[in-house]
Design an enzyme around this catalytic site. Sequence first.
Site, PDB file in Angstrom:
ATOM      1  N   CYS A  50      20.332  66.216  11.803  1.00  0.00           N
ATOM      2  CA  CYS A  50      20.036  67.511  12.424  1.00  0.00           C
ATOM      3  C   CYS A  50      19.380  67.299  13.792  1.00  0.00           C
ATOM      4  CB  CYS A  50      19.106  68.306  11.512  1.00  0.00           C
ATOM      5  SG  CYS A  50      18.621  69.860  12.260  1.00  0.00           S
ATOM      6  N   CYS A  92      14.706  71.997   6.557  1.00  0.00           N
ATOM      7  CA  CYS A  92      14.927  70.803   5.727  1.00  0.00           C
ATOM      8  C   CYS A  92      13.791  69.831   6.030  1.00  0.00           C
ATOM      9  CB  CYS A  92      16.251  70.138   6.086  1.00  0.00           C
ATOM     10  SG  CYS A  92      17.673  71.191   5.795  1.00  0.00           S
ATOM     11  N   GLN A 102      23.593  82.643  -6.573  1.00  0.00           N
ATOM     12  CA  GLN A 102      22.988  81.334  -6.295  1.00  0.00           C
ATOM     13  C   GLN A 102      23.581  80.754  -5.016  1.00  0.00           C
ATOM     14  OE1 GLN A 102      20.658  79.705  -7.970  1.00  0.00           O
ATOM     15  NE2 GLN A 102      20.532  80.739  -9.946  1.00  0.00           N
ATOM     16  N   CYS A 149      12.030  76.369 -11.493  1.00  0.00           N
ATOM     17  CA  CYS A 149      12.076  76.026 -10.058  1.00  0.00           C
ATOM     18  C   CYS A 149      10.710  75.540  -9.591  1.00  0.00           C
ATOM     19  CB  CYS A 149      12.535  77.237  -9.244  1.00  0.00           C
ATOM     20  SG  CYS A 149      11.515  78.695  -9.506  1.00  0.00           S
TER      21      CYS A 149
HETATM   22  C1  LIG Z   1      14.648  82.182 -11.177  1.00  0.00           C
HETATM   23  S1  LIG Z   1      15.319  83.799 -11.317  1.00  0.00           S
HETATM   24  C2  LIG Z   1      16.466  83.571 -12.580  1.00  0.00           C
HETATM   25  C3  LIG Z   1      17.791  84.159 -12.288  1.00  0.00           C
HETATM   26  C4  LIG Z   1      18.954  83.876 -13.221  1.00  0.00           C
HETATM   27  N1  LIG Z   1      18.651  83.147 -14.407  1.00  0.00           N
HETATM   28  C5  LIG Z   1      20.038  83.190 -12.436  1.00  0.00           C
HETATM   29  O1  LIG Z   1      20.297  82.016 -12.667  1.00  0.00           O
HETATM   30  O2  LIG Z   1      20.627  83.845 -11.584  1.00  0.00           O
HETATM   31  C6  LIG Z   1      13.993  84.673 -12.072  1.00  0.00           C
HETATM   32  C7  LIG Z   1      14.313  86.099 -12.424  1.00  0.00           C
HETATM   33  O3  LIG Z   1      13.194  86.662 -13.109  1.00  0.00           O
HETATM   34  C8  LIG Z   1      13.063  88.015 -12.728  1.00  0.00           C
HETATM   35  N2  LIG Z   1      11.670  88.418 -13.074  1.00  0.00           N
HETATM   36  C9  LIG Z   1      10.538  88.207 -12.354  1.00  0.00           C
HETATM   37  N3  LIG Z   1       9.470  88.661 -13.045  1.00  0.00           N
HETATM   38  C10 LIG Z   1       9.930  89.151 -14.223  1.00  0.00           C
HETATM   39  C11 LIG Z   1       9.305  89.727 -15.361  1.00  0.00           C
HETATM   40  N4  LIG Z   1       7.985  89.882 -15.414  1.00  0.00           N
HETATM   41  N5  LIG Z   1      10.083  90.114 -16.388  1.00  0.00           N
HETATM   42  C12 LIG Z   1      11.436  89.940 -16.334  1.00  0.00           C
HETATM   43  N6  LIG Z   1      12.080  89.402 -15.286  1.00  0.00           N
HETATM   44  C13 LIG Z   1      11.340  88.998 -14.237  1.00  0.00           C
HETATM   45  C14 LIG Z   1      13.422  88.028 -11.271  1.00  0.00           C
HETATM   46  O4  LIG Z   1      13.819  89.309 -10.865  1.00  0.00           O
HETATM   47  C15 LIG Z   1      14.572  87.012 -11.239  1.00  0.00           C
HETATM   48  O5  LIG Z   1      15.817  87.640 -11.409  1.00  0.00           O
END
Ligand SMILES: C[S@@+](CC[C@H](N)C(=O)[O-])C[C@H]1O[C@@H](n2cnc3c(N)ncnc32)[C@H](O)[C@@H]1O
Length: 466
Positions: free
Chosen positions: A85, A93, A296, A421
Amino acid sequence: MLKLCKEILRSELMLRESGIYEVEIIDLTEKGEGIGKIEGLTVFVDGTLVGDKAKVKLTKLKKNYATGELIELISPSEGRVESLCPYDECGGCQVMNLSYKKQLELKKNSVTQTLRRIGSLDESVSVHDVLGMEYPYEYRNKAQFPVGKKDGEIVVGFYKKGTHDIVDAKSCCIHRKVNEQIIELVKYYMKENNISAYDETIHKGTIRHIVTKIGFTTGEIMVVIVTNSKKLKNANLLAHALKSNIPGFKTLVQNVNMDKTNVILGKHNNIVYGEGKITDFIGSLSFEISPLSFFQVNPLQTRVLYEKALEYAALTGDETVFDIYCGTGTISLFLAQKARKVYGIEVIQEAIDAARENAVRNGIQNTEFFTGKAEDVVPRLYEQGYTADVVVVDPPRKGCDEKVLGTIVEMHPKRVVYVSCNPSTLARDIKYLCEKGFKVKEVQPVDMFPHTMHVETVCLMSKVNK
Ligand SMILES: C[S@@+](CC[C@H](N)C(=O)[O-])C[C@H]1O[C@@H](n2cnc3c(N)ncnc32)[C@H](O)[C@@H]1O
């Protein structure tokens, strides 16, 4: 006594603040800054890598740490490589100048250390090598470029690290090459049609951002022009230019965002050309992608991650599965192909709407989705008699709510597959589950964002048989 020593040490360092110290870098922070020690005091040095020996000038001294500036590399880390880069200012990055092999080792080490330190992970459980990419470039299917003006010229690129100054960038190694052509066409269209770039300091000007979304499997391309105006002059000419020059171009959308905000997209879309959406696949499942929908950003590694989650779930077709924090239901649909029934739980209504649409789109009938906070919905479902043989969780960075973990324990599932994550909250949560009768069986990190410090981890836990 120790406190006194530290105080003396700090004031000593303060006296020598402009002095230069030799520091060995032993680790990196989440932001990619090197971590070293000066006589026991932690010092953060931007621009250094693990294994570097460097001359460092102290720039700031806080109670428990210091920051320093890299003056000279005495001996560089053996993993140092020439970054592809050309833009140092970006900061997107953080470790592009570390060989990819070393990046993967660093991520494995970071997951291992965190799980052992915070999660008390048993020494007998080894963390697998990180699943990396064969070609760790051009992996992003979504790009968002700010548009502005500098010295009378339109600039499109990225924000300089920690600022809102736009650096005019011709290329980016982690984006698809086609974005460069799209940017040139939009710049040309702006000049020819006398369309101004947005100036956030005075909230004036028309074009704020160029957003592109690309279906990796289908090759379909969506271009979104974010404007600080309801109208976009001669937008059909831009659509024509994109159609004539960009193979795979499918749709042009104007997104209106007239708010004084750092949020990129507004709520309102005008479709200029095409259907306002594209399609892509993860494995055999098809997904519709619109300007506002979540998908994603590294679809190749998403498949790797989901397949690992599916493998760890070890479904035979008889199981009831809970997919907690399910987003748009991508993992739920993956699991549903091998399970009797999958229940998805997610707080955002639009995501649940998309999950239901995605299920219909793929002809999947054994999923059911619930909107609400997992900490409310999961205990309520359990009270109503719903239970799970296998639980999958994919929480946000802050990890799982304790009420969610408590209900999982009460449900006595055979397996818990934790997709994370953030290794720190994964560690905290596995510790909780281990104290309540689960055991960690497998830990598999996956590299979703090469050249950054981010690491995703899939962890398999199962009930300990008494
Ligand atoms: C890391 S993402 C997972 C997304 C999904 N599994 C995917 O692979 O596309 C975390 C998700 O948790 C949701 N979230 C955050 N806080 C939450 C809560 N208290 N109860 C339910 N869902 C929640 C977010 O909106 C988000 O969609």
